[in-house]
Design a protein around this motif. Structure first.
Motif, PDB file in Angstrom:
ATOM      1  N   TYR A 106      12.154  24.376  45.249  1.00  0.00           N
ATOM      2  CA  TYR A 106      12.058  24.518  46.696  1.00  0.00           C
ATOM      3  C   TYR A 106      13.221  23.773  47.340  1.00  0.00           C
TER       4      TYR A 106
ATOM      5  N   HIS B 184      10.895  23.002  57.013  1.00  0.00           N
ATOM      6  CA  HIS B 184       9.848  23.033  56.000  1.00  0.00           C
ATOM      7  C   HIS B 184      10.418  23.487  54.657  1.00  0.00           C
ATOM      8  N   LEU B 185       9.594  23.430  53.660  1.00  0.00           N
ATOM      9  CA  LEU B 185       9.985  23.826  52.305  1.00  0.00           C
ATOM     10  C   LEU B 185      10.101  25.338  52.201  1.00  0.00           C
TER      11      LEU B 185
ATOM     12  N   GLN C 271      14.507  22.025  51.116  1.00  0.00           N
ATOM     13  CA  GLN C 271      14.092  21.567  52.439  1.00  0.00           C
ATOM     14  C   GLN C 271      15.348  21.188  53.217  1.00  0.00           C
TER      15      GLN C 271
END
Lengths: 113, 119
Positions: free
Chosen positions: A36, A43-44, A38
């Motif tokens: 992921y 947000h992720l 960020q």
């Protein structure tokens, strides 16, 4: 205990440099792994995921990762980074029988223009 | 359309207060999660709900109570806030539990986060 570790805390690169961020997981059996990203203040977002099949996984924005079972690794790579890749990167795996994600501590990537 | 939304985005409050953070997903997912991201950016699961049923309750103080009125919502209520509760709280959802090796993708979609500051 199941865990995911990222050894690079902060990586600083110049634009056009190649990137490799390390990720290792500690649990055996079937693994589902994710990267992921960020971006600052956001947000992720999912970059890529591995469930089975080809161990070389292509993701968005030119990222790829290779699952190497013998090394318990799932390193993230990009051949040429851009300033816009400056962000925090998280490796994660599914935690056992309950389906939640177990995250590594993250790697901050700073790309100098 | 926002897939996973949280309100409020920022929350500043005094120690001892009670506050709630709301989360809604419009993806039709069955499973929702709350994660806490501390000042060092470390992300850790707090709770997960599947079809409104609590699945995971990690070692979180019982001052934290999740509530799921329906599959699309998972709210987080925090009593007697403490300084150490200051963090960013992320809600997420996935199609199903997505157990490792199972038939479902456990790709989790995250909300924008709620930055909680306790003074």
């Amino acid at each position: 205990a199941q865990s995911v570790s990222q050894h690079n805390h902060h990586v600083i690169l110049s634009e056009a440099a190649s990137l490799e961020l390390g990720c290792n997981y500690s649990y055996g059996g079937t693994v589902n792994l994710f990267w992921y990203v960020q971006y600052p203040g956001q947000h992720l977002q999912l970059l890529l995921k591995y469930f089975s099949g080809d161990p070389l996984v292509k993701g968005i924005k030119g990222f790829e990762a290779e699952f190497i079972k013998s090394k318990f690794s799932f390193n993230l790579r990009k051949p040429s980074v851009q300033w816009s890749d400056t962000a925090e990167y998280f490796c994660a795996g599914i935690g056992g029988s309950q389906g939640n994600l177990i995250f590594g501590k993250g790697t901050k990537l700073s790309v100098k223009p | 359309d926002t897939a996973v939304s949280q309100t409020p985005k920022y929350l500043v409050t005094q120690m001892g207060n009670d506050k709630s953070i709301k989360c809604e997903q419009n993806l039709g997912h069955d499973t929702m999660y709350w994660y806490k991201q501390d000042s060092k950016k470390f992300l850790k699961i707090m709770f997960s709900y599947n079809n409104k049923e609590l699945i995971i309750n990690e070692t979180v103080p019982n001052r934290f109570s999740p509530k799921s009125p329906d599959k699309a919502h998972l709210n987080l209520h925090i009593n007697s806030l403490e300084l150490g509760d200051s963090a960013v709280y992320f809600c997420a959802s996935s199609q199903d539990l997505g157990l490792a090796g199972g038939p479902f993708s456990n790709e989790q979609f995250f909300g924008p986060g709620t930055r909680l500051t306790v003074l």
